[in-house]
Motif scaffolding. Structure first.
Motif, mmCIF file in Angstrom:
data_model
loop_
_atom_site.group_PDB
_atom_site.id
_atom_site.type_symbol
_atom_site.label_atom_id
_atom_site.label_comp_id
_atom_site.label_asym_id
_atom_site.label_seq_id
_atom_site.Cartn_x
_atom_site.Cartn_y
_atom_site.Cartn_z
ATOM 1 N N ASN A 17 32.798 33.899 37.898
ATOM 2 C CA ASN A 17 33.832 34.218 36.667
ATOM 3 C C ASN A 17 34.841 33.053 36.497
ATOM 4 O O ASN A 17 35.372 32.958 35.414
ATOM 5 N N ARG A 67 26.508 43.611 38.680
ATOM 6 C CA ARG A 67 27.312 44.825 38.566
ATOM 7 C C ARG A 67 26.010 45.941 38.215
ATOM 8 O O ARG A 67 25.129 45.773 37.506
ATOM 9 N N ARG A 80 37.785 44.391 26.807
ATOM 10 C CA ARG A 80 38.399 44.301 28.265
ATOM 11 C C ARG A 80 39.259 43.186 27.927
ATOM 12 O O ARG A 80 39.498 42.322 27.014
ATOM 13 N N ASP A 109 21.961 37.349 33.814
ATOM 14 C CA ASP A 109 23.298 36.762 33.615
ATOM 15 C C ASP A 109 23.573 35.717 34.600
ATOM 16 O O ASP A 109 22.824 35.326 35.519
ATOM 17 N N TYR A 110 24.813 35.132 34.331
ATOM 18 C CA TYR A 110 25.379 33.815 35.020
ATOM 19 C C TYR A 110 25.604 33.932 36.445
ATOM 20 O O TYR A 110 25.789 33.090 37.287
ATOM 21 N N HIS A 111 25.798 35.345 37.079
ATOM 22 C CA HIS A 111 25.971 35.535 38.672
ATOM 23 C C HIS A 111 24.850 35.023 39.127
ATOM 24 O O HIS A 111 24.789 34.624 40.478
ATOM 25 N N HIS A 157 23.546 37.005 29.285
ATOM 26 C CA HIS A 157 24.278 37.720 28.530
ATOM 27 C C HIS A 157 25.749 37.211 28.045
ATOM 28 O O HIS A 157 26.443 37.651 27.289
ATOM 29 N N THR A 158 26.018 35.741 28.226
ATOM 30 C CA THR A 158 27.056 35.151 27.707
ATOM 31 C C THR A 158 26.608 33.706 26.744
ATOM 32 O O THR A 158 25.324 33.859 26.503
ATOM 33 N N TYR A 173 31.395 35.607 43.126
ATOM 34 C CA TYR A 173 31.553 36.493 42.082
ATOM 35 C C TYR A 173 33.064 35.727 41.287
ATOM 36 O O TYR A 173 33.031 35.342 40.064
ATOM 37 N N TRP A 213 31.623 31.227 34.039
ATOM 38 C CA TRP A 213 32.245 31.884 32.819
ATOM 39 C C TRP A 213 32.936 31.123 31.954
ATOM 40 O O TRP A 213 32.748 31.039 30.781
ATOM 41 N N GLY A 232 30.740 47.563 30.951
ATOM 42 C CA GLY A 232 30.361 46.242 30.117
ATOM 43 C C GLY A 232 28.940 46.285 29.522
ATOM 44 O O GLY A 232 28.316 47.209 29.538
ATOM 45 N N GLY A 233 28.722 45.216 29.044
ATOM 46 C CA GLY A 233 27.646 45.298 27.871
ATOM 47 C C GLY A 233 26.537 45.314 28.508
ATOM 48 O O GLY A 233 25.570 46.063 28.273
ATOM 49 N N LEU A 234 26.154 44.533 29.769
ATOM 50 C CA LEU A 234 24.971 44.541 30.577
ATOM 51 C C LEU A 234 24.583 46.060 30.855
ATOM 52 O O LEU A 234 23.540 46.482 30.811
ATOM 53 N N ARG A 293 38.791 42.104 36.072
ATOM 54 C CA ARG A 293 38.986 40.941 36.731
ATOM 55 C C ARG A 293 40.340 40.780 37.057
ATOM 56 O O ARG A 293 40.637 39.633 37.160
HETATM 57 O O1 F6P Z 1 29.042 39.282 28.920
HETATM 58 C C1 F6P Z 1 28.403 39.151 30.046
HETATM 59 C C2 F6P Z 1 28.740 40.531 31.102
HETATM 60 O O2 F6P Z 1 28.077 40.779 32.125
HETATM 61 C C3 F6P Z 1 29.013 41.806 30.238
HETATM 62 O O3 F6P Z 1 27.604 42.358 30.509
HETATM 63 C C4 F6P Z 1 30.248 42.438 30.917
HETATM 64 O O4 F6P Z 1 30.856 42.990 29.814
HETATM 65 C C5 F6P Z 1 30.751 41.476 31.602
HETATM 66 O O5 F6P Z 1 30.268 40.188 31.580
HETATM 67 C C6 F6P Z 1 30.937 41.994 33.027
HETATM 68 O O6 F6P Z 1 31.848 41.238 33.532
HETATM 69 P P1 F6P Z 1 32.337 42.019 35.274
HETATM 70 O O7 F6P Z 1 31.207 42.763 35.620
HETATM 71 O O8 F6P Z 1 32.998 40.957 35.701
HETATM 72 O O9 F6P Z 1 33.309 43.148 34.703
#
Ligand code: F6P
Length: 474
Positions: free
Chosen positions: A97, A10, A288, A152-154, A176-177, A92, A101, A30-32, A326
């Motif tokens: 996810n 993102r 969220r 991140d995990y993506h 970030h997880t 994704y 995730w 989101g946090g990232l 999501r």
């Molecule tokens: O916690 C990891 C994270 O990437 C956060 O930064 C963010 O809140 C969330 O997952 C974003 O999820 P998505 O991009 O799927 O909305």
């Protein structure tokens, strides 16, 4: 060519497209994104992200080489990748996810899921292609010996793919997880688990939000790869290369957040909320609508609190802000429906003509959330498992008098736990008791804890968090 690059799924902005083709840009969530946005306008930092929607794809196609800043958007240096929609969807939604995730947040309903068959193999191929598209773009854009921060995990495979292309680069990966313990991580097919770990170990520096998640990652490297792990020195050596493991507990920029939360749109939202709830005490949650956030158990805990404490009827309101997330995934749509059902049951059971015990808001409304923080008496943050949880850190900065009820499974518990009321997220009776304890906490103790929480929450703001990781690559 760029000397510092960031890559994440993102990006800082997203676009919507109207029926007549007009594109509208808005800030990504989101946090990232909140963490990185504040630090990314510096010269020489290029952000590479994916196009997530038709609106984004429309914007990319009008931008030279996907560079939105060069198409006139005020985004800072930003390249958006137009990955084929079907590949993106599988990478994704299905892998990042619905699989990675779920593994790292321990979300599977184990008797029924996961199930890895030939469909998953195709999805995994797409995840590889999507990670490869990032590696290629980074290899194209990075100057000699540039520093690259993969998020991140993506993007777990990108570091190793990029290293193969460009051994001169210095590469960091940041998760970030949370990270799962080996016995849960090994639900993944063996070769997939291996590829994920080896992908991240392609980096020179692998960062995590807490020592607990860093430790779990190192345990997985030892158990599943047979890597040599130094838990104290925080290194993992595998196939002749050593990756340094870092712990960087992302915090909030207290000053910027405070200023944003005192703008007129927030003040007017505060007035509207006060009008709606009167002078009742407020228990606030802001999430969220995400399975890991444990919203349903939070509502059940509030119900138990109301059952156990009739003296609070008419004197307290729970503001539960649960923003859409999501919705391409059926589990998330079902979860949103459960949250709404549970909220309705509480309304039906306890609501009276002049008292609405619960206000559930499912529309994304940032100024209204900031207003809720400022009015909160209690902030409830009870995730099943969470990388950090920035709500737990934003609350103490903005709420002049709120007590934090915090899950011991949130990453934030490592830094905030000593000053919050800690709960086991599965124990709704324990959570109900904590809600009551928070409401009746003496003013002096409440203020003392809030100050300590604020100091801990702002100890590592995004600028410093980012700089520490860049330094680790120097
Ligand atoms: O916690 C990891 C994270 O990437 C956060 O930064 C963010 O809140 C969330 O997952 C974003 O999820 P998505 O991009 O799927 O909305």
């Amino acid at each position: 060519m760029n000397s510092v690059l960031v890559a994440s799924n993102r990006g800082p902005v997203s676009f919507t497209v109207s029926d007549d083709g007009v594109l509208t840009m808005k800030r990504g969530g989101g946090g990232l994104v909140s963490g990185l946005s504040g630090v990314m306008k510096d010269d020489g930092v290029l952000w590479i992200c994916a196009a997530l929607s038709d609106g984004d794809r429309g914007a990319v196609r009008q931008a030279p080489g996907g560079r939105l800043d060069q198409a006139g958007y005020d985004t800072g240096a930003l390249r958006m990748l137009d990955i084929p929609p079907a590949t993106f969807h599988r990478a994704y939604n299905a892998v990042a996810n619905s699989t990675l995730w779920f593994v790292n947040h321990l979300l599977y309903d184990i008797p029924n899921a996961p199930l890895f068959g030939t469909k998953f193999q195709r999805e995994w191929e797409s995840y590889r292609d999507y990670n490869g598209a990032f590696a290629l773009a980074l290899a194209e854009e990075a100057g000699h010996e540039a520093r690259v921060m993969v998020q991140d995990y993506h993007l777990t495979l990108t570091p190793a793919m990029l290293r193969a292309e460009r051994p001169d680069l210095r590469i960091a990966h940041f998760s970030h997880t949370p990270w799962a313990p080996p016995e849960y991580f090994s639900l993944l097919p063996d070769e997939v688990a291996r590829e994920v770990l080896e992908g991240i170990l392609g980096a020179d520096h692998a960062g995590f939000l807490t020592g607990r998640w860093a430790g779990a990652f190192m345990d997985c490297c030892r158990a599943l790869l047979g890597a040599e792990v130094d838990l104290t020195g925080r290194t993992v050596t595998h196939e002749g290369r050593t990756t340094h493991i870092g712990v960087h507990g992302l915090g909030v920029d207290g000053v910027a957040l405070w200023e944003r939360a005192h703008e007129p749109d927030v003040e007017s939202n505060m007035a509207a909320l006060r009008e709606q709830v009167g002078d009742r005490r407020l228990i606030v949650r802001i999430d969220r609508t995400e399975l890991s956030k444990n919203i349903v158990r939070g509502l059940v805990a509030y119900r138990e609190f109301l059952l156990a404490h009739p003296e609070w009827h008419g004197r307290v309101v729970h503001l539960a802000f649960a923003y859409p997330s999501r919705h391409d995934l059926p589990q998330y749509r079902e979860y949103t429906a459960s949250v709404q059902r549970c909220a309705q049951e509480i309304e039906d059971e306890f609501g009276t003509e002049d008292w609405e015990p619960l206000i559930l808001n499912v529309n994304d409304d940032y100024p209204r959330s900031l207003a809720a923080y400022r009015l909160a008496d209690v902030l409830l943050v009870n995730p099943i498992r969470d990388g950090m949880n920035l709500v737990a850190k934003e609350g103490p900065v903005l709420s002049p008098r709120a007590t934090l009820v915090l899950s011991r499974e949130a990453g934030a518990a490592a830094e905030l736990g000593a000053h919050a009321l800690m709960v086991n997220p599965y124990d709704v009776t324990g959570t109900a008791i904590a809600l009551h304890d928070a409401l009746v906490m003496p003013e002096e103790e409440r203020m003392r804890r809030r100050e300590l929480l604020e100091a801990a929450a702002t100890a590592l703001p995004p600028q410093k968090w980012f700089a520490a990781q860049l330094d680790a690559l120097a």
